[in-house]
Design a protein around this motif. Structure first.
Motif, PDB file in Angstrom:
ATOM      1  N   PRO A 145      31.905   5.314  40.255  1.00 19.06           N
ATOM      2  CA  PRO A 145      32.659   4.108  40.621  1.00 19.06           C
ATOM      3  C   PRO A 145      32.782   3.968  42.142  1.00 19.06           C
ATOM      4  CG  PRO A 145      33.774   5.328  38.877  1.00 19.06           C
ATOM      5  CD  PRO A 145      32.666   6.207  39.366  1.00 19.06           C
ATOM      6  N   GLY A 146      32.556   2.764  42.631  1.00 24.66           N
ATOM      7  CA  GLY A 146      32.714   2.494  44.054  1.00 24.66           C
ATOM      8  C   GLY A 146      31.550   2.909  44.923  1.00 24.66           C
ATOM      9  N   VAL A 147      30.534   3.541  44.316  1.00 25.65           N
ATOM     10  CA  VAL A 147      29.359   3.969  45.075  1.00 25.65           C
ATOM     11  C   VAL A 147      28.237   2.960  44.826  1.00 25.65           C
ATOM     12  CG1 VAL A 147      27.677   5.807  45.420  1.00 25.65           C
ATOM     13  CG2 VAL A 147      30.043   6.376  44.803  1.00 25.65           C
ATOM     14  N   PRO A 148      27.578   2.479  45.859  1.00 21.78           N
ATOM     15  CA  PRO A 148      26.501   1.503  45.655  1.00 21.78           C
ATOM     16  C   PRO A 148      25.402   2.070  44.763  1.00 21.78           C
ATOM     17  CG  PRO A 148      27.104   1.642  47.974  1.00 21.78           C
ATOM     18  CD  PRO A 148      27.807   2.773  47.285  1.00 21.78           C
TER      19      PRO A 148
ATOM     20  N   GLU B  36      25.303  -1.476  33.905  1.00 25.78           N
ATOM     21  CA  GLU B  36      24.356  -0.994  34.908  1.00 25.78           C
ATOM     22  C   GLU B  36      22.915  -1.412  34.623  1.00 25.78           C
ATOM     23  OE1 GLU B  36      26.866   3.139  35.802  1.00 25.78           O
ATOM     24  OE2 GLU B  36      25.013   3.207  34.616  1.00 25.78           O
TER      25      GLU B  36
END
Length: 286
Positions: free
Chosen positions: A55-58, A93
């Protein structure tokens, strides 16, 4: 680990699945490095790379994904990866995987770096196989996925109702995971899952429990252990093409192989399992 792999080869196991994140590619490499060509050429070496870190990581770029593949080729000591899989894809995703990663994988295959392309699901958070349904939709319109890895066990059987038969129709190979996880090897965890399932009025506790009231104890009339029965369930149609088994010891490996060599469960046991769990789509067995 090297001894485990070599014993598995002796036992006739030909498919080996690892991943960038497992830290075991070098162990596979050491185990297969000095094999005679007559043996090495029978082996299928699979690895996996994630497109998302958390989460929150490109999301991972196509270029970075290919760098990971090239590193795995070096670590594994192979000319090409037999099956490269996008690791643990969730439904949200898959759009990035389809648009960004798949074209790069296709180019890597054309360049001879990989031979086949696959997707593995994040079964822990996608117990209804929504991501793999999208993968198969894409295959039906020409996407070059060769395989899927799907969660499938006697507690959550729904892949056998849709995903596995549809993949077979499309010519997509299926690798079955989660045949035995914590719930099917630890009675305390199995009891916890039964308590969760009992909240659903459709769950027939009497059908799932043995006459002694213990979860799945009746399966011991058909197998020497619950894990054995669990593996043998996964050999029963509709079955995945590969039933994955993991281990850290030769003794455990040999026990798993003995279980699988006994073949599918008899029809009587399958009927009862499907009556008890055929509707379940919320648990993984972990």
């Amino acid at each position: 680990a090297i001894a485990d792999v070599r014993r598995a080869i002796d036992l006739g196991i030909t498919l080996y699945d690892t991943a960038e994140s497992y830290g075991t590619e070098s162990h596979i490499a050491a185990a297969i490095r000095d094999l005679p060509a007559s043996v090495r050429d029978t082996l299928v070496i699979c690895t996996k790379h994630a497109a998302f870190s958390g989460p929150g990581v490109p999301p991972r770029s196509a270029d970075d994904f290919i760098v990971g593949i090239e590193q795995s080729i070096r670590t594994l000591g192979v000319d090409a990866i037999d099956l490269e899989q996008v690791h643990g894809v969730e439904p949200r995703e898959y759009g990035h995987v389809r648009q960004e990663i798949l074209p790069a994988l296709d180019r890597a295959r054309d360049a001879g770096k990989i031979r086949h392309l696959g997707v593995t699901e994040m079964f822990q958070r996608d117990t209804q196989h929504k991501a793999l349904s999208r993968v198969l939709d894409d295959v039906s319109t020409g996407a070059p996925w060769s395989s899927i890895m799907v969660g499938h066990n006697l507690l959550n059987q729904i892949a056998g109702d849709s995903i596995i038969p549809r993949a077979r129709e499309l010519g997509v190979a299926t690798l079955g995971m989660f045949a035995v996880r914590r719930a099917l090897s630890r009675p305390d965890r199995l009891a916890e899952i039964f308590a969760e399932l009992a909240k659903d009025p459709r769950f027939d506790v009497a059908l799932a429990n043995g006459s002694d009231g213990a979860p799945l104890s009746w399966l011991l009339d058909f197998a020497d252990s619950i894990p054995e029965a669990a593996y043998r369930f996964c050999l029963s149609e509709p079955a995945p093409d590969v039933v994955l088994t993991g281990t850290g010891s030769i003794e455990h490996l040999e026990a798993n192989v003995r279980a699988i060599e006994r073949g599918p469960l008899p029809a009587e046991a399958l009927s009862r399992l499907r009556g008890a769990f055929g509707h379940v789509n919320t648990v993984t067995g972990h």
